[in-house]
Write a protein that holds these residues in place. Structure first.
Motif, PDB file in Angstrom:
ATOM      1  N   LEU A 145      48.564  18.899 -16.454  1.00  0.00           N
ATOM      2  CA  LEU A 145      47.341  19.191 -17.186  1.00  0.00           C
ATOM      3  C   LEU A 145      47.272  20.681 -17.467  1.00  0.00           C
ATOM      4  O   LEU A 145      47.814  21.497 -16.719  1.00  0.00           O
ATOM      5  CB  LEU A 145      46.113  18.763 -16.375  1.00  0.00           C
ATOM      6  CG  LEU A 145      45.946  17.264 -16.095  1.00  0.00           C
ATOM      7  CD1 LEU A 145      44.729  17.044 -15.208  1.00  0.00           C
ATOM      8  CD2 LEU A 145      45.810  16.486 -17.393  1.00  0.00           C
ATOM      9  N   GLU A 181      41.878  23.655 -18.468  1.00  0.00           N
ATOM     10  CA  GLU A 181      41.013  22.523 -18.794  1.00  0.00           C
ATOM     11  C   GLU A 181      39.879  22.412 -17.782  1.00  0.00           C
ATOM     12  O   GLU A 181      40.090  22.571 -16.565  1.00  0.00           O
ATOM     13  CB  GLU A 181      41.826  21.225 -18.811  1.00  0.00           C
ATOM     14  CG  GLU A 181      41.028  20.020 -19.267  1.00  0.00           C
ATOM     15  CD  GLU A 181      41.923  18.829 -19.547  1.00  0.00           C
ATOM     16  OE1 GLU A 181      41.386  17.737 -19.729  1.00  0.00           O
ATOM     17  OE2 GLU A 181      43.151  19.001 -19.582  1.00  0.00           O
ATOM     18  N   LEU A 206      37.891  20.564 -15.493  1.00  0.00           N
ATOM     19  CA  LEU A 206      37.999  19.278 -14.811  1.00  0.00           C
ATOM     20  C   LEU A 206      36.630  18.664 -14.549  1.00  0.00           C
ATOM     21  O   LEU A 206      36.536  17.482 -14.218  1.00  0.00           O
ATOM     22  CB  LEU A 206      38.754  19.456 -13.495  1.00  0.00           C
ATOM     23  CG  LEU A 206      40.220  19.878 -13.641  1.00  0.00           C
ATOM     24  CD1 LEU A 206      40.841  20.117 -12.279  1.00  0.00           C
ATOM     25  CD2 LEU A 206      41.009  18.828 -14.412  1.00  0.00           C
ATOM     26  N   SER A 210      34.378  18.264 -16.849  1.00  0.00           N
ATOM     27  CA  SER A 210      33.959  17.515 -18.046  1.00  0.00           C
ATOM     28  C   SER A 210      34.995  16.509 -18.519  1.00  0.00           C
ATOM     29  O   SER A 210      34.808  15.869 -19.555  1.00  0.00           O
ATOM     30  CB  SER A 210      33.649  18.499 -19.185  1.00  0.00           C
ATOM     31  OG  SER A 210      34.808  19.250 -19.508  1.00  0.00           O
ATOM     32  N   VAL A 211      36.089  16.343 -17.773  1.00  0.00           N
ATOM     33  CA  VAL A 211      37.127  15.409 -18.198  1.00  0.00           C
ATOM     34  C   VAL A 211      36.588  13.980 -18.146  1.00  0.00           C
ATOM     35  O   VAL A 211      35.733  13.637 -17.307  1.00  0.00           O
ATOM     36  CB  VAL A 211      38.380  15.572 -17.303  1.00  0.00           C
ATOM     37  CG1 VAL A 211      38.114  15.075 -15.888  1.00  0.00           C
ATOM     38  CG2 VAL A 211      39.564  14.861 -17.908  1.00  0.00           C
ATOM     39  N   GLN A 212      37.037  13.139 -19.072  1.00  0.00           N
ATOM     40  CA  GLN A 212      36.547  11.753 -19.177  1.00  0.00           C
ATOM     41  C   GLN A 212      37.656  10.765 -18.814  1.00  0.00           C
ATOM     42  O   GLN A 212      38.833  11.110 -18.781  1.00  0.00           O
ATOM     43  CB  GLN A 212      36.054  11.476 -20.608  1.00  0.00           C
ATOM     44  CG  GLN A 212      34.926  12.385 -21.064  1.00  0.00           C
ATOM     45  CD  GLN A 212      33.681  12.232 -20.218  1.00  0.00           C
ATOM     46  OE1 GLN A 212      33.313  11.102 -19.863  1.00  0.00           O
ATOM     47  NE2 GLN A 212      33.035  13.352 -19.908  1.00  0.00           N
ATOM     48  N   ASP A 267      40.686  10.416 -20.942  1.00  0.00           N
ATOM     49  CA  ASP A 267      41.673  11.484 -20.927  1.00  0.00           C
ATOM     50  C   ASP A 267      42.862  11.166 -20.024  1.00  0.00           C
ATOM     51  O   ASP A 267      43.865  11.883 -20.045  1.00  0.00           O
ATOM     52  CB  ASP A 267      41.022  12.793 -20.457  1.00  0.00           C
ATOM     53  CG  ASP A 267      39.953  13.278 -21.434  1.00  0.00           C
ATOM     54  OD1 ASP A 267      40.168  13.102 -22.644  1.00  0.00           O
ATOM     55  OD2 ASP A 267      38.936  13.832 -20.974  1.00  0.00           O
ATOM     56  N   TYR A 282      49.080  13.155 -12.345  1.00  0.00           N
ATOM     57  CA  TYR A 282      48.741  14.402 -13.029  1.00  0.00           C
ATOM     58  C   TYR A 282      48.750  15.572 -12.046  1.00  0.00           C
ATOM     59  O   TYR A 282      48.329  15.448 -10.891  1.00  0.00           O
ATOM     60  CB  TYR A 282      47.357  14.300 -13.670  1.00  0.00           C
ATOM     61  CG  TYR A 282      47.309  13.301 -14.800  1.00  0.00           C
ATOM     62  CD1 TYR A 282      47.656  13.653 -16.097  1.00  0.00           C
ATOM     63  CD2 TYR A 282      46.937  11.977 -14.551  1.00  0.00           C
ATOM     64  CE1 TYR A 282      47.632  12.721 -17.130  1.00  0.00           C
ATOM     65  CE2 TYR A 282      46.902  11.040 -15.583  1.00  0.00           C
ATOM     66  CZ  TYR A 282      47.264  11.419 -16.861  1.00  0.00           C
ATOM     67  OH  TYR A 282      47.257  10.496 -17.882  1.00  0.00           O
ATOM     68  N   LEU A 342      35.872  12.981 -10.214  1.00  0.00           N
ATOM     69  CA  LEU A 342      37.230  12.908 -10.730  1.00  0.00           C
ATOM     70  C   LEU A 342      38.016  11.806 -10.021  1.00  0.00           C
ATOM     71  O   LEU A 342      38.807  11.087 -10.641  1.00  0.00           O
ATOM     72  CB  LEU A 342      37.907  14.275 -10.529  1.00  0.00           C
ATOM     73  CG  LEU A 342      39.310  14.443 -11.109  1.00  0.00           C
ATOM     74  CD1 LEU A 342      39.328  14.153 -12.603  1.00  0.00           C
ATOM     75  CD2 LEU A 342      39.815  15.866 -10.825  1.00  0.00           C
TER      76      LEU A 342
END
Length: 755
Positions: A155, A159, A161, A163-165, A168, A175, A196
């Motif tokens: 990743l 980025e 983390l 706000s990751v969906q 994604d 990862y 997460l």
């Protein structure tokens, strides 16, 4: 050594220099116009001086060339980007199958690996806490390869983390990401990791995060697991055996591992190699086993690990900006450079010096800024480990006693020279703040700071002498101002002595010293006198002593000035003569002092008497080279017994070698008979105190005293010294000791000696 630099003018009364640079105080005159001795006693050298001088010179040797390496490796590195060879940022995208296979074949499990795997299986997310270059990314890739059956991606480190969906993440995928150390990236908390973890569980996927910020570990809850480096021998063996698996020679791997254990290879690799360096060694060994390179190439390749590491440490400074993360980078750089100057010094001195240099670097980037300091020391241990340094037990001498203290040092003693050379030669814009810091630290009250800084600065001078001559040496060898010392000749002397170890620079320095001795200012001649008192002066002792004779007696030829004008110069010559004596040239110094005493010149007699005063204040623990020196120029070297380390050195020397008794006694008698003998009488009184505590020393002193009596005046003078101490208001000499001393004085009457 000496705090050579007065803060006032060089008139008849000279104040102490404890405010400007510490060290020893300069002599002061009260009512004398003649003398060197009427100034009374001066503070003797600190016992740690010779230890610090020799230690720094051993670690900073211009003859040892540390070259910058070239990034030519194909399989080097402890991070997943194993083909890069240095700590590059994690690049986003899928990890190639051949990289994962390469790791599978060579991975050496670290301590706690089972817990990491259990945490990842249970929570689908684990945060590995470890320093860069510790092998943490390789461990992360191995975990993900096992968990996600070879489907692993990286990743973007930037980025968010939080706000990751779910969309994604791919299904059944692994990862890897590194938590960014930026001001714009707020710290992840356990609640963010819980979210997460749920997203990963829904996609039947896994994630490993890398964190180097140990202070944030509590925020990460049960997701955080320490990730130590692998065991070195195991890692090396895995890589060597994997690389030669297809070779026809079945015993090749074991022979190569035996070679890696050879003392010369281990010395070239260093005492605490990181995984990247062990992997590089494995590649070199395999190439050697296949006949591609020589054993010398293997050793040279290992030795390049030090400049490579240093280059990585400072490479990020080219893009450093402003903000908290930039401040952390500059403070860490300041700590590393300060440690290079002060290697193996007390913790508080190194940390304070590092903070001071970090602030200078920050002000260079933002000149109008006044940097503050953080009150928390949470990152102290992290900075220590990130600098490949450690805390060790040490000691600091206070007179004859020693007290324990924690010291900081690099794990590999090649790092100080490599750091200094890299910063000086590769980061030109750092020179100005570094010079400001050197001038500041050279006035530090602690010998452990100003002497180490001066010697390390001498290495910088040897790397670019034309530049350093104007910016460092000339500045410190400049004339004294009226209100405070503009320069520090003692610092310039140490710089020149260290720089002269470089064969390319030595002829220039010798010519410079000759020019300053003949045509230089008073301060520059003091610099010459100070420089000749170190190793450079021992290269040609007779020439050195002749130079010191001229420098220490020139005032008699100066018709327009008084002796007081040159008092500091004469005092420095005395100190340098005493230092050469301590270096081991005792016989040569004594021979010249006797010759000068009989030369008939007033200025030479006073130089001799002042030097004897200095020598009388030296004890065996002041001697260099573990108390080993030549008692006479044409005789074998002798070593004074360690049990006599608290004895006066002149007393111990003549007791060990009777051929020196007469010369030492003759010089002492001459000094005692001079008009300014108060200083000598004081230190002889100190000798009786040592004898009072040590019966063996008292016996030696009683045997020696009779050699100081040639007439009634000599005997009366010695009786006066004993009686004065016997009636001392605070610590009167014990009566039985005083009686023994008086018997020794009277035991060999001067009439019998004359007959």
């Amino acid at each position: 050594m000496s705090g050579d630099d007065a803060t006032g003018s060089t008139g008849p009364s000279l104040p102490s220099t404890t405010a400007e640079g510490g060290g020893e105080s300069n002599p002061t005159t009260e009512k004398s116009t003649s003398g060197v001795l009427d100034s009374g006693t001066t503070k003797p050298p600190e016992p740690d001086e010779q230890k610090i001088y020799q230690q720094v010179r051993q670690n900073l040797d211009p003859a040892v060339s540390i070259h910058e390496g070239h990034w030519r490796d194909t399989v080097v590195g402890d991070q997943f980007n194993v083909f890069a060879g240095r700590g590059l940022p994690l690049l986003p995208g899928p990890v190639r199958a051949e990289v994962l296979e390469w790791i599978r074949e060579r991975y050496a499990p670290v301590a706690g690996y089972d817990r990491m795997r259990e945490t990842l299986a249970e929570r689908r997310l684990v945060v590995l806490c470890g320093l860069p270059e510790s092998g943490r990314a390789t461990t992360a890739l191995h975990l993900l390869d096992w968990s996600a059956a070879g489907k692993v991606s990286r990743l973007d480190s930037d980025e968010d983390l939080k706000s990751v969906q779910e969309k994604d993440f791919e299904r059944e995928h692994g990862y890897l990401a590194e938590l960014a150390d930026t001001d714009a990236a707020p710290a992840l908390a356990e609640k963010h990791l819980d979210r997460l973890s749920d997203l990963l569980r829904r996609r039947d996927s896994f994630c490993v995060l890398l964190s180097a910020d140990g202070s944030q570990r509590e925020l990460l809850g049960g997701y955080a697991v320490d990730c130590p480096p692998p065991e070195p021998d195991t890692l090396l063996a895995r890589h060597v055996r994997a690389a030669v698996r297809d070779e026809e020679d079945d015993g090749l791997a074991e022979r190569l591992l035996d070679l890696a254990a050879a003392p010369d290879v281990k010395a070239a690799l260093g005492p605490a190699p990181v995984p990247r360096e062990l992997i590089r060694l494995a590649g070199l060994l395999v190439d050697y086993g296949r006949g591609s390179i020589t054993l010398e190439d293997v050793r040279d390749g290992c030795a390049q690990s030090v400049p490579r590491q240093v280059s990585v440490w400072f490479s990020g400074l080219r893009e450093v900006g402003r903000g908290a993360s930039a401040d952390r980078a500059l403070r860490l750089a300041g700590f590393r450079i300060a440690l290079a100057f002060l290697n193996n010094s007390p913790v508080h001195l190194v940390r304070e010096a590092g903070e001071s240099l970090g602030e200078e670097l920050m002000k260079t980037i933002s000149p109008r800024r006044t940097p503050g300091r953080t009150l928390s020391a949470d990152d102290a241990d992290g900075g220590l480990l990130a600098s490949r340094a450690r805390i060790v037990d040490g000691g600091v001498s206070v007179g004859e006693a020693s007290m324990p203290v924690e010291m900081i040092e690099f794990a590999d003693d090649r790092f100080p020279q490599a750091v200094l050379a890299h910063v000086w030669l590769s980061h030109h814009n750092m020179r100005e703040p570094l010079i400001r810091w050197i001038r500041q630290q050279s006035r530090h009250p602690s010998l452990m700071v100003w002497m180490r800084v001066a010697l390390a600065a001498g290495l910088l001078c040897s790397l670019d002498f034309p530049y350093a001559l104007n910016t460092l040496i000339e500045h410190e060898a400049s004339a004294l101002g009226k209100k405070k010392a503009k320069g520090q000749p003692r610092i310039a002397a140490l710089m020149l002595d260290q720089a002269a170890r470089d064969d390319r620079v030595r002829p220039v320095i010798l010519e410079l010293l000759r020019a300053w001795r003949r045509h230089g200012s008073e301060a520059k001649r003091r610099t010459v006198a100070g420089t000749l008192g170190y190793e450079l002066g021992l290269e040609s002792p007779d020439t050195t002593l002749e130079e010191l004779r001229i420098l220490g007696s020139t005032w008699e030829l100066d018709r327009i000035s008084s002796p007081e004008r040159h008092l500091l110069l004469v005092w420095q010559c005395r100190r340098s003569l005493a230092r050469l004596f301590c270096f081991g040239a005792a016989g040569t110094v004594l021979d010249h002092l006797l010759a000068w005493e009989n030369a008939g010149r007033r200025s030479l007699r006073e130089l001799v008497h002042g030097t004897i005063l200095e020598l009388c204040q030296l004890y065996v623990y002041h001697l260099w080279n573990n108390g080993t020196f030549a008692a006479a120029a044409d005789r074998e070297r002798l070593t004074l017994p360690s049990r006599r380390r608290h004895w006066p050195v002149l007393l111990a020397l003549q007791d060990q070698d009777s051929t020196t008794t007469r010369p030492i006694a003759s010089l002492l008698m001459s000094a005692l008979r001079s008009s300014g003998s108060g200083g000598i009488e004081d230190v002889l009184g100190d000798w009786t105190r040592v004898g009072e505590r040590d019966p063996e020393c008292l016996d030696a002193l009683c045997r020696f005293l009779s050699n100081l009596v040639e007439n009634a005046g000599d005997r009366q003078r010695l009786h006066h010294i004993v009686n004065r101490i016997r009636r001392h208001w605070a610590e009167p000499l014990r009566e039985e000791v005083a009686a023994r001393l008086e018997m020794a004085i009277d035991g060999n009457p001067y009439q019998e000696q004359a007959s």
